[in-house]
Scaffold this motif. Structure first.
Motif, PDB file in Angstrom:
ATOM      1  N   TYR A 197      28.825   0.019   6.852  1.00 38.00           N
ATOM      2  CA  TYR A 197      28.555   1.426   6.555  1.00 38.00           C
ATOM      3  C   TYR A 197      28.920   2.345   7.715  1.00 38.00           C
ATOM      4  O   TYR A 197      29.340   3.484   7.509  1.00 38.00           O
ATOM      5  N   ARG A 198      28.727   1.868   8.954  1.00 39.47           N
ATOM      6  CA  ARG A 198      28.916   2.737  10.105  1.00 39.47           C
ATOM      7  C   ARG A 198      30.341   3.285  10.205  1.00 39.47           C
ATOM      8  O   ARG A 198      30.555   4.377  10.734  1.00 39.47           O
ATOM      9  N   ASN A 199      31.318   2.532   9.707  1.00 39.78           N
ATOM     10  CA  ASN A 199      32.685   3.049   9.709  1.00 39.78           C
ATOM     11  C   ASN A 199      32.763   4.368   8.944  1.00 39.78           C
ATOM     12  O   ASN A 199      33.324   5.356   9.429  1.00 39.78           O
ATOM     13  N   PHE A 200      32.185   4.375   7.760  1.00 46.42           N
ATOM     14  CA  PHE A 200      32.264   5.546   6.888  1.00 46.42           C
ATOM     15  C   PHE A 200      31.328   6.659   7.362  1.00 46.42           C
ATOM     16  O   PHE A 200      31.682   7.843   7.314  1.00 46.42           O
ATOM     17  N   GLU A 201      30.147   6.274   7.828  1.00 51.50           N
ATOM     18  CA  GLU A 201      29.184   7.269   8.301  1.00 51.50           C
ATOM     19  C   GLU A 201      29.694   7.989   9.546  1.00 51.50           C
ATOM     20  O   GLU A 201      29.475   9.196   9.710  1.00 51.50           O
ATOM     21  N   THR A 202      30.387   7.254  10.410  1.00 42.28           N
ATOM     22  CA  THR A 202      30.892   7.852  11.649  1.00 42.28           C
ATOM     23  C   THR A 202      31.952   8.906  11.374  1.00 42.28           C
ATOM     24  O   THR A 202      31.872  10.032  11.876  1.00 42.28           O
ATOM     25  N   ILE A 203      32.943   8.549  10.569  1.00 39.09           N
ATOM     26  CA  ILE A 203      33.981   9.539  10.277  1.00 39.09           C
ATOM     27  C   ILE A 203      33.411  10.673   9.425  1.00 39.09           C
ATOM     28  O   ILE A 203      33.882  11.808   9.499  1.00 39.09           O
ATOM     29  N   GLY A 204      32.371  10.367   8.639  1.00 32.45           N
ATOM     30  CA  GLY A 204      31.711  11.410   7.855  1.00 32.45           C
ATOM     31  C   GLY A 204      30.954  12.401   8.714  1.00 32.45           C
ATOM     32  O   GLY A 204      30.693  13.532   8.288  1.00 32.45           O
ATOM     33  N   CYS A 205      30.592  11.991   9.931  1.00 31.14           N
ATOM     34  CA  CYS A 205      29.940  12.888  10.890  1.00 31.14           C
ATOM     35  C   CYS A 205      30.958  13.676  11.712  1.00 31.14           C
ATOM     36  O   CYS A 205      30.578  14.527  12.526  1.00 31.14           O
ATOM     37  N   GLY A 206      32.239  13.372  11.527  1.00 27.57           N
ATOM     38  CA  GLY A 206      33.256  14.042  12.325  1.00 27.57           C
ATOM     39  C   GLY A 206      33.297  13.539  13.752  1.00 27.57           C
ATOM     40  O   GLY A 206      33.671  14.273  14.672  1.00 27.57           O
ATOM     41  N   THR A 207      32.933  12.274  13.948  1.00 23.25           N
ATOM     42  CA  THR A 207      32.957  11.650  15.271  1.00 23.25           C
ATOM     43  C   THR A 207      34.075  10.615  15.309  1.00 23.25           C
ATOM     44  O   THR A 207      34.347   9.943  14.309  1.00 23.25           O
ATOM     45  N   CYS A 208      34.710  10.481  16.458  1.00 21.28           N
ATOM     46  CA  CYS A 208      35.797   9.516  16.619  1.00 21.28           C
ATOM     47  C   CYS A 208      35.249   8.093  16.519  1.00 21.28           C
ATOM     48  O   CYS A 208      34.368   7.700  17.284  1.00 21.28           O
ATOM     49  N   LEU A 209      35.773   7.331  15.590  1.00 12.12           N
ATOM     50  CA  LEU A 209      35.337   5.955  15.354  1.00 12.12           C
ATOM     51  C   LEU A 209      36.188   4.972  16.144  1.00 12.12           C
ATOM     52  O   LEU A 209      37.417   5.017  16.083  1.00 12.12           O
ATOM     53  N   LEU A 210      35.526   4.081  16.882  1.00 14.74           N
ATOM     54  CA  LEU A 210      36.173   2.933  17.522  1.00 14.74           C
ATOM     55  C   LEU A 210      35.572   1.693  16.884  1.00 14.74           C
ATOM     56  O   LEU A 210      34.385   1.404  17.072  1.00 14.74           O
ATOM     57  N   THR A 211      36.359   0.958  16.119  1.00 12.85           N
ATOM     58  CA  THR A 211      35.804  -0.143  15.336  1.00 12.85           C
ATOM     59  C   THR A 211      36.655  -1.393  15.457  1.00 12.85           C
ATOM     60  O   THR A 211      37.845  -1.329  15.791  1.00 12.85           O
ATOM     61  N   SER A 212      36.060  -2.531  15.170  1.00 12.64           N
ATOM     62  CA  SER A 212      36.777  -3.801  15.258  1.00 12.64           C
ATOM     63  C   SER A 212      37.701  -3.989  14.054  1.00 12.64           C
ATOM     64  O   SER A 212      37.446  -3.486  12.959  1.00 12.64           O
ATOM     65  N   TYR A 213      38.760  -4.743  14.280  1.00 15.67           N
ATOM     66  CA  TYR A 213      39.776  -4.962  13.255  1.00 15.67           C
ATOM     67  C   TYR A 213      39.233  -5.793  12.096  1.00 15.67           C
ATOM     68  O   TYR A 213      38.451  -6.728  12.279  1.00 15.67           O
ATOM     69  N   ASN A 214      39.660  -5.424  10.900  1.00 22.35           N
ATOM     70  CA  ASN A 214      39.403  -6.188   9.686  1.00 22.35           C
ATOM     71  C   ASN A 214      40.680  -6.129   8.865  1.00 22.35           C
ATOM     72  O   ASN A 214      41.310  -5.066   8.768  1.00 22.35           O
ATOM     73  N   GLU A 215      41.078  -7.241   8.288  1.00 20.68           N
ATOM     74  CA  GLU A 215      42.380  -7.283   7.620  1.00 20.68           C
ATOM     75  C   GLU A 215      42.485  -6.343   6.422  1.00 20.68           C
ATOM     76  O   GLU A 215      43.592  -6.036   5.957  1.00 20.68           O
ATOM     77  N   HIS A 216      41.351  -5.861   5.917  1.00 20.18           N
ATOM     78  CA  HIS A 216      41.386  -4.976   4.753  1.00 20.18           C
ATOM     79  C   HIS A 216      41.200  -3.505   5.112  1.00 20.18           C
ATOM     80  O   HIS A 216      41.256  -2.644   4.236  1.00 20.18           O
ATOM     81  N   ILE A 217      40.984  -3.226   6.391  1.00 20.09           N
ATOM     82  CA  ILE A 217      40.616  -1.857   6.762  1.00 20.09           C
ATOM     83  C   ILE A 217      41.765  -0.878   6.537  1.00 20.09           C
ATOM     84  O   ILE A 217      41.548   0.282   6.179  1.00 20.09           O
ATOM     85  N   ASP A 218      43.007  -1.348   6.700  1.00 15.80           N
ATOM     86  CA  ASP A 218      44.162  -0.478   6.462  1.00 15.80           C
ATOM     87  C   ASP A 218      44.217   0.001   5.018  1.00 15.80           C
ATOM     88  O   ASP A 218      44.590   1.147   4.742  1.00 15.80           O
ATOM     89  N   SER A 219      43.855  -0.884   4.096  1.00 14.46           N
ATOM     90  CA  SER A 219      43.955  -0.533   2.677  1.00 14.46           C
ATOM     91  C   SER A 219      42.948   0.536   2.272  1.00 14.46           C
ATOM     92  O   SER A 219      43.070   1.130   1.194  1.00 14.46           O
ATOM     93  N   LEU A 220      41.960   0.789   3.131  1.00 12.00           N
ATOM     94  CA  LEU A 220      40.991   1.857   2.877  1.00 12.00           C
ATOM     95  C   LEU A 220      41.412   3.166   3.533  1.00 12.00           C
ATOM     96  O   LEU A 220      40.685   4.159   3.452  1.00 12.00           O
ATOM     97  N   GLY A 221      42.557   3.156   4.180  1.00  5.94           N
ATOM     98  CA  GLY A 221      43.079   4.382   4.766  1.00  5.94           C
ATOM     99  C   GLY A 221      42.803   4.559   6.243  1.00  5.94           C
ATOM    100  O   GLY A 221      43.211   5.568   6.833  1.00  5.94           O
ATOM    101  N   PHE A 222      42.123   3.599   6.869  1.00  3.52           N
ATOM    102  CA  PHE A 222      41.861   3.690   8.309  1.00  3.52           C
ATOM    103  C   PHE A 222      43.156   3.382   9.067  1.00  3.52           C
ATOM    104  O   PHE A 222      43.736   2.307   8.899  1.00  3.52           O
ATOM    105  N   LYS A 223      43.594   4.334   9.889  1.00  5.62           N
ATOM    106  CA  LYS A 223      44.842   4.186  10.625  1.00  5.62           C
ATOM    107  C   LYS A 223      44.574   4.342  12.120  1.00  5.62           C
ATOM    108  O   LYS A 223      44.136   5.400  12.573  1.00  5.62           O
ATOM    109  N   ASP A 224      44.853   3.280  12.847  1.00  5.62           N
ATOM    110  CA  ASP A 224      44.608   3.270  14.286  1.00  5.62           C
ATOM    111  C   ASP A 224      45.403   4.372  14.982  1.00  5.62           C
ATOM    112  O   ASP A 224      46.613   4.500  14.787  1.00  5.62           O
TER     113      ASP A 224
END
Length: 281
Positions: A197-224
Motif C-alpha cells: 500500500y505504501r507505494n500508492f499512498e506515498t505518491i498519493g501524498c505527493g511525496t517522492c517514493l523510493l521503493t524496492s524493485y518488483n518485476e510487476h511494478i512497471d506494469s502499474l506505471g511506476f517508472k524509475d
C-alpha cells in the motif's frame, strides 16, 4: 446496484476510516452505488443475525485475518461473491483457496499476481484519495519511513545512518498521512513479492517514493526516475537517495508525476474494474 462488504471493523480507532471496507464503501458511493459494511465490531453486528444476502447484487469478502471463525460460509448464497486476497504474500494462498472453494466464491481478487490462477484475477493494491492527499506541508525530513519494521530493520539502519532520517513506526491514520507529507523522500521496501500500500499512498501524498524493485511494478506505471525511484540493491538505494536530495527540481518533478500516476490507482478506479468483473467483461 447494491453491494455487501464483509470485513471486521478496524481495531484502532484512529485508523478506522482507512479500513479497506470503508474505503471501498466510499468509492462505491462515489459511483452512486449502495454499499453496506457488515462484520465483527461494526455497529449492529450480531453473530446470530445474518444479512439478507440475496438482497444484494454483489458480496465482497475482504476479511483476511478471521481469528474466531465469525465469517460465515456463503456456499448456499446465490448472489455473486468475490473474495479479496490482500495478504497472500504473508499468509500463503492456501487459506484463501479454502475459503473460496468452501464458500463457492465466483472469483478471487488477488493482490499478488504470482498467486493468480483460473479462479482469480490480479487486483493490485491502491489508496483512498478522499483521505490520503498532499497537505502542502514543509518537507522537513530528507528521508522517512512510516510503517512497521517487520524484516526491514537492517535496511532501515543503513538509511538512518546515511541521511537525515525520520522513523515513524506504527504511525497510523491521519498521523500517517501527515508523516509521509513531511518527507522529501519516503523510503519503502516491499515485503516478499508484494507491491504494498505504501507505494500508492506515498505518491498519493505527493511525496517522492523510493521503493524496492518488483518485476510487476512497471506494469502499474511506476517508472524509475520519472514518477518514483526504484532500487534493486543497497548501492542503488543509497546513491539514488543522495542524487535526488541534491536535485530539488528533479525531486519536485517526480512528486508531481507520481501524484499524476496515483490518480490511476485509487479505490474509485478499482471500482471500475470490479464492475467489469461483475458484468463478466
Amino acid at each position: 446496484m447494491k453491494v455487501l462488504l464483509i470485513q471486521e471493523n478496524g481495531r484502532h480507532e484512529q485508523n478506522r476510516i482507512y479500513r479497506e471496507c470503508f474505503c471501498l464503501q466510499r468509492a462505491f458511493e462515489h459511483h452512486e452505488y449502495k454499499a453496506d459494511v457488515w462484520g465483527l465490531g461494526h455497529d449492529g453486528y450480531l453473530p446470530y443475525i445474518q444479512p439478507d444476502y440475496e438482497s444484494y447484487d454483489l458480496i465482497i469478502n475482504l476479511e483476511n485475518y478471521d481469528q474466531t471463525g465469525w465469517v460465515p460460509n456463503l456456499a448456499t448464497v446465490q448472489t455473486k461473491k468475490f473474495l479479496w486476497s490482500i495478504d497472500a504474500h504473508v499468509k500463503g494462498i492456501e487459506s484463501y483457496l479454502k475459503t473460496a472453494n468452501e464458500g463457492n466464491y465466483d472469483l478471487i481478487l488477488q493482490a499478488t499476481p504470482e498467486f493468480c490462477n483460473a479462479q482469480s484475477v490480479w487486483f493490485p493494491n491502491c489508496y483512498d484519495d478522499e483521505v490520503i492527499k498532499p497537505l502542502n506541508l514543509e518537507k522537513v525530513y530528507d528521508v522517512g519511513f512510516c510503517g512497521n519494521i517487520v524484516n526491514r530493520a537492517q535496511l532501515i539502519s543503513i538509511v538512518a545512518n546515511s541521511f537525515n532520517f525520520k522513523l515513524d513506526e506504527f504511525v497510523i491514520g491521519n498521523d500517517m498521512v501527515k508523516a509521509i507529507n513531511l518527507y522529501k523522500v519516503h523510503w519503502n521496501a516491499n515485503i516478499s513479492i508484494d507491491i504494498n500500500y505504501r507505494n500508492f499512498e506515498t505518491i498519493g501524498c505527493g511525496t517522492c517514493l523510493l521503493t524496492s524493485y518488483n518485476e510487476h511494478i512497471d506494469s502499474l506505471g511506476f517508472k524509475d526516475g520519472e514518477n518514483c525511484l526504484i532500487y534493486s540493491n543497497l548501492e542503488q538505494m543509497v546513491d539514488k537517495t543522495k542524487d535526488i536530495l541534491n536535485n530539488e527540481e528533479k525531486r519536485k518533478s517526480i512528486e508531481q508525476q507520481g501524484l499524476k500516476l496515483a490518480k490511476q490507482h485509487t479505490y474509485k478506479q478499482r471500482i471500475k474494474k470490479i464492475l467489469k468483473l461483475y458484468k463478466g467483461e
